[in-house]
Write a protein that holds these residues in place. Sequence first.
Motif, mmCIF file in Angstrom:
data_model
loop_
_atom_site.group_PDB
_atom_site.id
_atom_site.type_symbol
_atom_site.label_atom_id
_atom_site.label_comp_id
_atom_site.label_asym_id
_atom_site.label_seq_id
_atom_site.Cartn_x
_atom_site.Cartn_y
_atom_site.Cartn_z
ATOM 1 N N ILE A 72 -53.868 -46.082 -44.038
ATOM 2 C CA ILE A 72 -53.639 -44.642 -44.159
ATOM 3 C C ILE A 72 -53.433 -44.308 -45.631
ATOM 4 O O ILE A 72 -52.664 -44.976 -46.319
ATOM 5 N N TYR A 73 -54.103 -43.279 -46.097
ATOM 6 C CA TYR A 73 -53.837 -42.763 -47.437
ATOM 7 C C TYR A 73 -52.824 -41.635 -47.289
ATOM 8 O O TYR A 73 -53.044 -40.693 -46.532
ATOM 9 N N THR A 74 -51.707 -41.770 -47.994
ATOM 10 C CA THR A 74 -50.631 -40.789 -47.863
ATOM 11 C C THR A 74 -49.822 -40.745 -49.149
ATOM 12 O O THR A 74 -50.188 -41.358 -50.147
ATOM 13 N N TRP A 75 -48.714 -40.026 -49.137
ATOM 14 C CA TRP A 75 -47.841 -39.882 -50.294
ATOM 15 C C TRP A 75 -46.439 -40.337 -49.919
ATOM 16 O O TRP A 75 -46.103 -40.412 -48.737
ATOM 17 N N LYS A 76 -45.609 -40.593 -50.925
ATOM 18 C CA LYS A 76 -44.244 -41.058 -50.649
ATOM 19 C C LYS A 76 -43.378 -39.982 -50.006
ATOM 20 O O LYS A 76 -42.336 -40.285 -49.457
ATOM 21 N N ASP A 77 -43.821 -38.724 -50.042
ATOM 22 C CA ASP A 77 -43.040 -37.674 -49.385
ATOM 23 C C ASP A 77 -43.494 -37.438 -47.935
ATOM 24 O O ASP A 77 -43.049 -36.507 -47.288
ATOM 25 N N ALA A 78 -44.348 -38.326 -47.414
ATOM 26 C CA ALA A 78 -44.777 -38.215 -46.019
ATOM 27 C C ALA A 78 -43.575 -38.485 -45.113
ATOM 28 O O ALA A 78 -42.803 -39.407 -45.354
ATOM 29 N N THR A 79 -43.442 -37.678 -44.070
ATOM 30 C CA THR A 79 -42.325 -37.850 -43.129
ATOM 31 C C THR A 79 -42.732 -38.805 -42.010
ATOM 32 O O THR A 79 -43.924 -39.042 -41.766
ATOM 33 N N LEU A 80 -41.732 -39.315 -41.324
ATOM 34 C CA LEU A 80 -42.017 -40.167 -40.173
ATOM 35 C C LEU A 80 -42.755 -39.385 -39.086
ATOM 36 O O LEU A 80 -43.542 -39.944 -38.335
ATOM 37 N N ARG A 81 -42.548 -38.069 -39.002
ATOM 38 C CA ARG A 81 -43.286 -37.237 -38.045
ATOM 39 C C ARG A 81 -44.776 -37.228 -38.391
ATOM 40 O O ARG A 81 -45.629 -37.370 -37.515
ATOM 41 N N GLU A 82 -45.108 -37.072 -39.685
ATOM 42 C CA GLU A 82 -46.516 -37.096 -40.095
ATOM 43 C C GLU A 82 -47.145 -38.436 -39.731
ATOM 44 O O GLU A 82 -48.265 -38.487 -39.213
ATOM 45 N N LEU A 83 -46.427 -39.518 -40.007
ATOM 46 C CA LEU A 83 -46.950 -40.852 -39.713
ATOM 47 C C LEU A 83 -47.076 -41.075 -38.205
ATOM 48 O O LEU A 83 -48.033 -41.691 -37.740
ATOM 49 N N THR A 84 -46.126 -40.547 -37.438
ATOM 50 C CA THR A 84 -46.200 -40.638 -35.980
ATOM 51 C C THR A 84 -47.479 -39.992 -35.474
ATOM 52 O O THR A 84 -48.205 -40.564 -34.653
ATOM 53 N N ASP A 85 -47.775 -38.803 -35.969
ATOM 54 C CA ASP A 85 -48.973 -38.088 -35.528
ATOM 55 C C ASP A 85 -50.249 -38.842 -35.907
ATOM 56 O O ASP A 85 -51.216 -38.868 -35.142
ATOM 57 N N LEU A 86 -50.258 -39.488 -37.074
ATOM 58 C CA LEU A 86 -51.420 -40.275 -37.481
ATOM 59 C C LEU A 86 -51.580 -41.526 -36.614
ATOM 60 O O LEU A 86 -52.694 -41.879 -36.223
ATOM 61 N N VAL A 87 -50.472 -42.187 -36.295
ATOM 62 C CA VAL A 87 -50.529 -43.382 -35.448
ATOM 63 C C VAL A 87 -51.017 -43.001 -34.047
ATOM 64 O O VAL A 87 -51.803 -43.734 -33.434
#
Length: 152
Positions: A72-87
């Motif tokens: 995943i390409y993301t930023w350090k300010d990504a929330t666990l909610r954003e990552l949950t939705d990507l997973v």
Amino acid sequence: MAGMGEMPMRPARPGPLMQHRGPPPMARLRPEPIDREKTCPLLLRVFTRVAGHHQNEEFAVRGKEPKDEVQIYTWKDATLRELTDLVKEVALPARKRNARLSFAFVYPDKNGRFVVRQVGSTFAYGHGRGDDAKTLAELGFQIGDYLSVAIM
């Protein structure tokens, strides 16, 4: 001393309570927001697994990490909610109504052995519950760390 009367002792003044000396405890400062239009994203290697996190030993040999990797390409300010939705987009078990996702950072310790450290959890459809709003930076993520996601 002869001839001098003894002076009565004054009662001690009540002073301030003894306080811990030294610097004040560090408060977690919220990192400055990242301008995602101007800042290059980082590559986050995410390893998903149903029913638990991967073991430390599974990361011991470089190039032989677990096969269930998502990049995943993301930023350090990504929330666990954003990552949950990507997973949820790539892992079918994460889409279940009652699924809970547990997040852990995987990184080498000072001796070079990998450590799996749990940092938070979310619910697949529980917006606002759990650790949804925590960012990678707030949790201590460093570029180069892996992310283990246990789907339960």
